[in-house]
Motif scaffolding. Structure first.
Motif, mmCIF file in Angstrom:
data_model
loop_
_atom_site.group_PDB
_atom_site.id
_atom_site.type_symbol
_atom_site.label_atom_id
_atom_site.label_comp_id
_atom_site.label_asym_id
_atom_site.label_seq_id
_atom_site.Cartn_x
_atom_site.Cartn_y
_atom_site.Cartn_z
ATOM 1 N N UNK A 105 2.433 -23.024 -25.020
ATOM 2 C CA UNK A 105 3.101 -22.192 -24.415
ATOM 3 C C UNK A 105 4.478 -21.302 -25.585
ATOM 4 N N UNK A 106 4.526 -22.494 -26.013
ATOM 5 C CA UNK A 106 6.014 -22.171 -27.352
ATOM 6 C C UNK A 106 4.938 -21.603 -27.996
ATOM 7 N N UNK A 147 -5.560 -15.166 -25.195
ATOM 8 C CA UNK A 147 -5.176 -15.361 -23.805
ATOM 9 C C UNK A 147 -6.504 -16.142 -22.534
ATOM 10 N N UNK A 148 -6.969 -16.654 -23.336
ATOM 11 C CA UNK A 148 -7.794 -17.627 -22.953
ATOM 12 C C UNK A 148 -7.684 -19.116 -23.067
ATOM 13 N N UNK A 149 -7.015 -19.484 -23.625
ATOM 14 C CA UNK A 149 -5.914 -20.252 -23.890
ATOM 15 C C UNK A 149 -4.567 -21.229 -23.163
ATOM 16 N N UNK A 150 -3.831 -19.609 -23.409
ATOM 17 C CA UNK A 150 -2.783 -19.507 -21.844
ATOM 18 C C UNK A 150 -3.024 -19.658 -20.727
ATOM 19 N N UNK A 151 -3.758 -18.793 -20.415
ATOM 20 C CA UNK A 151 -4.807 -19.138 -18.838
ATOM 21 C C UNK A 151 -4.812 -20.292 -18.778
ATOM 22 N N UNK A 152 -6.126 -21.279 -19.577
ATOM 23 C CA UNK A 152 -6.315 -22.605 -19.258
ATOM 24 C C UNK A 152 -4.893 -23.552 -19.388
ATOM 25 N N UNK A 153 -3.915 -22.941 -19.952
ATOM 26 C CA UNK A 153 -3.424 -24.189 -19.826
ATOM 27 C C UNK A 153 -1.982 -23.273 -18.272
ATOM 28 N N UNK A 154 -2.263 -22.634 -17.696
ATOM 29 C CA UNK A 154 -1.884 -22.651 -16.955
ATOM 30 C C UNK A 154 -2.419 -22.801 -15.766
ATOM 31 N N UNK A 155 -3.473 -22.895 -16.127
ATOM 32 C CA UNK A 155 -4.621 -23.253 -14.723
ATOM 33 C C UNK A 155 -4.234 -25.285 -14.574
ATOM 34 N N UNK A 156 -4.184 -26.173 -16.113
ATOM 35 C CA UNK A 156 -3.656 -26.683 -15.878
ATOM 36 C C UNK A 156 -2.760 -27.379 -14.973
#
Length: 168
Positions: A105-106, A147-156
């Motif tokens: 996120x940072x 985008x994929x990394x941010x979404x997967x981070x939120x999913x985690x």
């Protein structure tokens, strides 16, 4: 979808929603789902600002703090990302894992800032925080990976909070 899921988890676990009312306008929403359509990096940076505001900046700091009340002493200067990192830690996430998730996120924040300062160093730092290497050469590939990394981070994060049971 991750935004509404995270809000639901906070409502169930901490009895407060985490998001303020904000959503991208219709055009921004379309751009988020498609990504940059030109080979212009300005479009990429515009999208990073929109998604940062939508997913991170619109988190209600008071709700995040309320989730920590009585569990740790927090610094009043802490903003959304640091507060979320601490919430993960009090819910059983090891510090290195919480840091890894919050660093993604940072990384998005660094991309938002890099545009204002046109800094190659900040762009490299952002992608390093996002754990994306090598840095894609074109805006569309950058957006897709980011985008994929941010979404997967939120999913985690959502998965962790769901698995940690009711708040105490």
């Amino acid at each position: 979808q991750v935004r509404s899921e995270l809000d639901k988890v906070f409502q169930e676990r901490f009895s407060c929603g985490v998001y303020d009312d904000f959503s991208p306008n219709f055009l921004q929403n379309c751009k988020i789902s498609v990504g940059p359509i030109t080979n212009d990096f300005a479009e990429f940076f515009e999208l990073t600002k929109v998604i940062y505001k939508w997913l991170i900046e619109s988190m209600n700091i008071e709700s995040l703090r309320r989730s920590l009340d009585g569990k740790i002493v927090y610094d009043k200067e802490w903003k959304q990302i640091k507060l979320l990192e601490e919430i993960l830690k009090i819910n059983g996430v090891e510090e290195p894992v919480a840091k890894l998730l919050s660093n993604c996120l940072r990384g998005l924040n660094e991309l938002r800032v890099a545009d204002a300062h046109i800094s190659t160093t900040k762009i490299k730092k952002a992608f390093n925080l996002l754990k994306i290497e090598p840095i894609p050469e074109n805006p569309r590939d950058r957006w897709d990976l980011c985008f994929d990394k941010i979404i997967s981070t939120f999913e985690t994060i959502i998965s962790i909070l769901n698995a940690s049971g009711p708040a105490t």
